[in-house]
Design a protein around this motif. Structure first.
Motif, mmCIF file in Angstrom:
data_model
loop_
_atom_site.group_PDB
_atom_site.id
_atom_site.type_symbol
_atom_site.label_atom_id
_atom_site.label_comp_id
_atom_site.label_asym_id
_atom_site.label_seq_id
_atom_site.Cartn_x
_atom_site.Cartn_y
_atom_site.Cartn_z
ATOM 1 N N GLU A 182 9.575 2.277 7.282
ATOM 2 C CA GLU A 182 9.970 2.331 5.871
ATOM 3 C C GLU A 182 10.449 3.741 5.522
ATOM 4 O O GLU A 182 11.438 3.922 4.810
ATOM 5 N N GLU B 90 0.819 -1.216 0.000
ATOM 6 C CA GLU B 90 0.000 0.000 0.000
ATOM 7 C C GLU B 90 0.855 1.271 0.000
ATOM 8 O O GLU B 90 0.897 2.007 -0.986
ATOM 9 N N ALA B 91 1.519 1.507 1.123
ATOM 10 C CA ALA B 91 2.284 2.752 1.289
ATOM 11 C C ALA B 91 3.312 2.528 2.391
ATOM 12 O O ALA B 91 3.094 1.727 3.289
ATOM 13 N N PHE C 177 8.534 -2.612 3.581
ATOM 14 C CA PHE C 177 8.145 -3.722 4.466
ATOM 15 C C PHE C 177 9.252 -4.131 5.446
ATOM 16 O O PHE C 177 9.721 -5.264 5.434
ATOM 17 N N HIS D 55 -3.368 -7.858 2.503
ATOM 18 C CA HIS D 55 -2.184 -7.097 2.891
ATOM 19 C C HIS D 55 -1.646 -7.711 4.194
ATOM 20 O O HIS D 55 -2.434 -8.080 5.077
ATOM 21 N N SER E 58 5.314 -0.728 -3.364
ATOM 22 C CA SER E 58 3.979 -0.346 -2.910
ATOM 23 C C SER E 58 3.343 0.600 -3.908
ATOM 24 O O SER E 58 4.019 1.138 -4.786
HETATM 25 N N1 URA Z 1 3.069 -1.517 4.104
HETATM 26 C C1 URA Z 1 3.073 -1.315 2.776
HETATM 27 O O1 URA Z 1 2.063 -1.471 2.123
HETATM 28 N N2 URA Z 1 4.238 -0.972 2.179
HETATM 29 C C2 URA Z 1 5.375 -0.832 2.853
HETATM 30 O O2 URA Z 1 6.401 -0.543 2.235
HETATM 31 C C3 URA Z 1 5.333 -1.063 4.242
HETATM 32 C C4 URA Z 1 4.184 -1.389 4.850
#
Ligand code: URA
Length: 203
Positions: A49, A43-44, A56, A160, A82
């Motif tokens: 990160e 996702e983000a 991740f 996720h 992501s």
């Molecule tokens: N969750 C995500 O979706 N991406 C990342 O890079 C870290 C956590």
């Protein structure tokens, strides 16, 4: 890293296309082998990160690494990125404009890596590419665990890892079985390539 991926990475590192660049410590372009057969989309970036510039690496990331291992896939063999590359404040959900500003990078990364299977992890990844790849409607529970053939690559939808953290008993075995399925698709393609090379030898 191949040249195309390095070029994309450099553009992400200097990106100012959406307001998230103002608050970021580090953009998080993604990591993994430039020719990885599996490419995972989250996702983000979250706090860890953003601190490290790597995807991740927080709690969800540790679980992701474990689940990949359980599925027989070393984390070092997959490309991980992501939908958006900069951390939204307070880890809120990415906004539509942010997703759109970043979508080109994601599609270019996929084209550069040329994976056999793209794994969309969670609703944000699914929604950001659903229309582009004409994926079926329905929630993750309904459309996960199927391989959708899109010609150059297949697409698989799964949970996720942060969602798995919240419902481990039910979602962890599903996530692992989805990754196994993606890996099987990669192996089948591999067998085909080997056959081709042997024939060339014999001829
Ligand atoms: N969750 C995500 O979706 N991406 C990342 O890079 C870290 C956590």
């Amino acid at each position: 890293m191949n040249e195309e991926l390095s070029r994309i990475r450099a553009r992400i590192m200097n990106c100012t296309a959406c307001p998230l660049h103002v608050g970021r410590k580090n953009p998080v372009p993604g990591e993994g082998p430039a020719d990885a057969p599996l490419l995972l989309v989250g996702e983000a970036p979250g706090r860890e990160e953003d601190e490290t510039g790597r995807p991740f690496v927080g709690m969800a990331g540790r679980l992701l690494t474990e689940m990949l291992k359980e599925a027989g896939v070393p984390r070092s063999s997959v490309y991980i990125t992501s939908v958006i590359k900069c951390r939204p404040p307070g880890n809120r959900n990415p906004k539509k404009g942010e997703i759109e500003a970043c979508r080109g990078y994601l599609l270019e990364q996929i084209a550069a890596v040329r994976p056999e299977v793209v794994v969309l992890m969670g609703n944000v990844a699914l929604n950001s590419l659903k229309e582009v790849w004409k994926l079926p409607g329905g929630n993750i529970g309904e459309i996960s665990g199927e391989l959708y053939d899109r010609g150059d690559f297949k697409v698989l939808v799964t949970y996720h890892p942060a969602g798995v953290l919240r419902d481990r008993r039910r979602k962890r075995p599903l996530f692992v079985s989805h990754i196994r399925l993606a890996e099987e698709a990669v192996k089948k393609r591999g067998e085909g390539w080997l056959g081709l090379r042997l024939e060339e030898f014999e001829g």
